[in-house]
Motif scaffolding. Structure first.
Motif, PDB file in Angstrom:
ATOM      1  N   TYR A   1      12.887   6.553   0.669  1.00 33.68           N
ATOM      2  CA  TYR A   1      14.249   7.059   0.840  1.00 33.68           C
ATOM      3  C   TYR A   1      15.241   6.155   0.100  1.00 33.68           C
ATOM      4  O   TYR A   1      15.991   6.612  -0.754  1.00 33.68           O
ATOM      5  CB  TYR A   1      14.613   7.157   2.328  1.00 33.68           C
ATOM      6  CG  TYR A   1      16.033   7.639   2.530  1.00 33.68           C
ATOM      7  CD1 TYR A   1      16.292   8.997   2.668  1.00 33.68           C
ATOM      8  CD2 TYR A   1      17.104   6.750   2.521  1.00 33.68           C
ATOM      9  CE1 TYR A   1      17.593   9.459   2.811  1.00 33.68           C
ATOM     10  CE2 TYR A   1      18.405   7.205   2.648  1.00 33.68           C
ATOM     11  CZ  TYR A   1      18.646   8.555   2.806  1.00 33.68           C
ATOM     12  OH  TYR A   1      19.926   9.005   2.928  1.00 33.68           O
ATOM     13  N   ASP A   2      15.221   4.869   0.432  1.00 37.76           N
ATOM     14  CA  ASP A   2      16.177   3.957  -0.198  1.00 37.76           C
ATOM     15  C   ASP A   2      15.942   3.829  -1.697  1.00 37.76           C
ATOM     16  O   ASP A   2      16.884   3.690  -2.469  1.00 37.76           O
ATOM     17  CB  ASP A   2      16.123   2.580   0.478  1.00 37.76           C
ATOM     18  CG  ASP A   2      16.847   2.600   1.820  1.00 37.76           C
ATOM     19  OD1 ASP A   2      17.997   3.074   1.854  1.00 37.76           O
ATOM     20  OD2 ASP A   2      16.265   2.162   2.832  1.00 37.76           O
TER      21      ASP A   2
ATOM     22  N   CYS B   1       0.837  -1.204   0.000  1.00 31.63           N
ATOM     23  CA  CYS B   1       0.000   0.000   0.000  1.00 31.63           C
ATOM     24  C   CYS B   1       0.874   1.257   0.000  1.00 31.63           C
ATOM     25  O   CYS B   1       2.096   1.194   0.129  1.00 31.63           O
ATOM     26  CB  CYS B   1      -0.940  -0.008   1.202  1.00 31.63           C
ATOM     27  SG  CYS B   1      -0.090   0.135   2.776  1.00 31.63           S
ATOM     28  N   CYS B   2       0.231   2.417  -0.137  1.00 35.67           N
ATOM     29  CA  CYS B   2       0.957   3.690  -0.221  1.00 35.67           C
ATOM     30  C   CYS B   2       1.797   3.944   1.032  1.00 35.67           C
ATOM     31  O   CYS B   2       2.898   4.500   0.967  1.00 35.67           O
ATOM     32  CB  CYS B   2      -0.012   4.857  -0.389  1.00 35.67           C
ATOM     33  SG  CYS B   2      -1.142   4.695  -1.771  1.00 35.67           S
ATOM     34  N   LYS B   3       1.231   3.554   2.173  1.00 39.37           N
ATOM     35  CA  LYS B   3       1.910   3.791   3.439  1.00 39.37           C
ATOM     36  C   LYS B   3       3.252   3.037   3.481  1.00 39.37           C
ATOM     37  O   LYS B   3       4.262   3.564   3.939  1.00 39.37           O
ATOM     38  CB  LYS B   3       1.006   3.326   4.592  1.00 39.37           C
ATOM     39  CG  LYS B   3       1.412   3.831   5.953  1.00 39.37           C
ATOM     40  CD  LYS B   3       0.291   3.543   6.952  1.00 39.37           C
ATOM     41  CE  LYS B   3       0.564   4.170   8.291  1.00 39.37           C
ATOM     42  NZ  LYS B   3       1.525   3.412   9.101  1.00 39.37           N
TER      43      LYS B   3
ATOM     44  N   LEU C   1       5.890   4.711   1.337  1.00 36.99           N
ATOM     45  CA  LEU C   1       6.536   5.868   1.952  1.00 36.99           C
ATOM     46  C   LEU C   1       7.799   5.459   2.708  1.00 36.99           C
ATOM     47  O   LEU C   1       8.814   6.140   2.655  1.00 36.99           O
ATOM     48  CB  LEU C   1       5.555   6.570   2.894  1.00 36.99           C
ATOM     49  CG  LEU C   1       6.101   7.841   3.554  1.00 36.99           C
ATOM     50  CD1 LEU C   1       6.261   8.952   2.527  1.00 36.99           C
ATOM     51  CD2 LEU C   1       5.189   8.297   4.678  1.00 36.99           C
ATOM     52  N   ASP C   2       7.715   4.318   3.400  1.00 40.30           N
ATOM     53  CA  ASP C   2       8.873   3.862   4.172  1.00 40.30           C
ATOM     54  C   ASP C   2      10.045   3.429   3.282  1.00 40.30           C
ATOM     55  O   ASP C   2      11.180   3.382   3.733  1.00 40.30           O
ATOM     56  CB  ASP C   2       8.475   2.702   5.091  1.00 40.30           C
ATOM     57  CG  ASP C   2       7.439   3.133   6.126  1.00 40.30           C
ATOM     58  OD1 ASP C   2       7.446   4.329   6.497  1.00 40.30           O
ATOM     59  OD2 ASP C   2       6.625   2.286   6.540  1.00 40.30           O
TER      60      ASP C   2
END
Ligand SMILES: [Zn+2]
Lengths: 214, 78
Positions: B12-13, B3-5, B8-9
């Motif tokens: 960055y990588d 999912c989108c959430k 988000l995590d």
């Protein structure tokens, strides 16, 4: 794209710097001018990015140069000399900031995106990335972005400035701030989310004004 | 399907190009079906670039340089 302008210090420069430091430590005061001229840009630009004020940055630069002149004998070479200079600059900048009153503080998490129960984006996400680039050179935009950076909480701000603005490596930032690599990454991510939200607010407002004009 | 959430995590990588291939592939699979996440990714990356361009102060103003030089020279005087 993100690696644009990453700053790498050639190893000969580093050797030359450390040679100068050893000479100064051994009592050759003449070399201090060269040490000062090598590091003053690094000192001033970090101080300016943290304080967002020319006069404050100049005061900080003087404080740092004075500290280097008086305390250089306490540098033991456990980290790179430039990291030591960064740390002294950070401390002097924080002293300067503390002496001034602060704006009201917004919890950084409030700027992170919102998700619904299934984990999908709750808000509409506009893509301003392509049109925004042409606006970067207007003074209003620069000022706005400068203000957004200024509003970052200290922990996130310093990581963002060293890594994303000055282009230091994640490892170097970790050395300067005595942080683990995952901690540097996490703070950087939080800073980017905060700024993304601030920039979104700014660009969306800007474009809605533009459309009204037409 | 993530999912989108979760995206988000990983953002960055992913933007640094340090995500394992398989994870990157499942992220891209999500992107192919989710315009909001694509907009988010683009604006996330643009934030860094635009902020750097806007606030980077490479040059010290001439007058400041001069004052710092005087300051350093005065340090040596006993
Ligand atoms: Zn999504």
């Amino acid at each position: 794209m993100l690696n644009d302008g990453i700053y790498r210090m050639p190893s000969e420069d580093k050797e030359h710097e450390e040679q100068l430091v050893r000479e100064f430590q051994a009592g050759n005061l003449e070399v201090f001018e060269e040490i000062a001229s090598i590091f003053q840009r690094q000192i001033y630009s970090l101080a300016f990015n943290l304080t967002r004020n020319q006069m404050d940055a100049e005061d900080v630069a003087q404080d740092v140069l004075l500290t280097l002149y008086r305390k250089i004998h306490t540098f033991q070479g456990k980290s790179a000399f430039s990291s030591w200079v960064y740390r002294i600059t950070l401390n002097a900048s924080y002293m300067k900031l503390r002496s001034k009153k602060k704006d009201k503080f917004v919890p950084i998490e409030e700027t992170f995106p919102a998700f619904n129960n299934s984990g999908y984006h709750q808000e509409k996400i506009k893509d301003w990335s392509e049109s925004a680039d042409s606006l970067t050179f207007s003074n209003e935009t620069r000022e706005n972005i400068g203000n957004a950076v200024e509003q970052l909480p200290e922990k996130e701000k310093v990581v963002f400035i060293l890594r994303d603005v000055d282009g230091l490596s994640t490892e170097k930032v970790g050395e300067i701030l005595d942080l683990s690599i995952p901690a540097v990454k996490s703070r950087l991510h939080r800073a980017r989310l905060f700024l993304r939200k601030k920039l979104s607010n700014y660009f969306e407002e800007y474009y809605s004004k533009e459309t009204q004009k037409k | 399907m993530i999912c989108c959430k979760e995206c988000l995590d990983l953002l960055y990588d992913y933007s640094e190009g340090t995500l394992p291939k398989e994870t990157a592939a499942s992220l891209e699979e999500h992107f192919s079906d989710c315009p909001p996440c694509i907009s988010f990714l683009k604006t996330y990356k643009a934030t860094t670039v635009i902020s750097r361009k806007s606030i980077k102060a490479d040059e010290i103003p001439e007058a400041v340089q001069e004052r710092l030089r005087d300051f350093v020279q005065n340090l040596k005087k006993p």
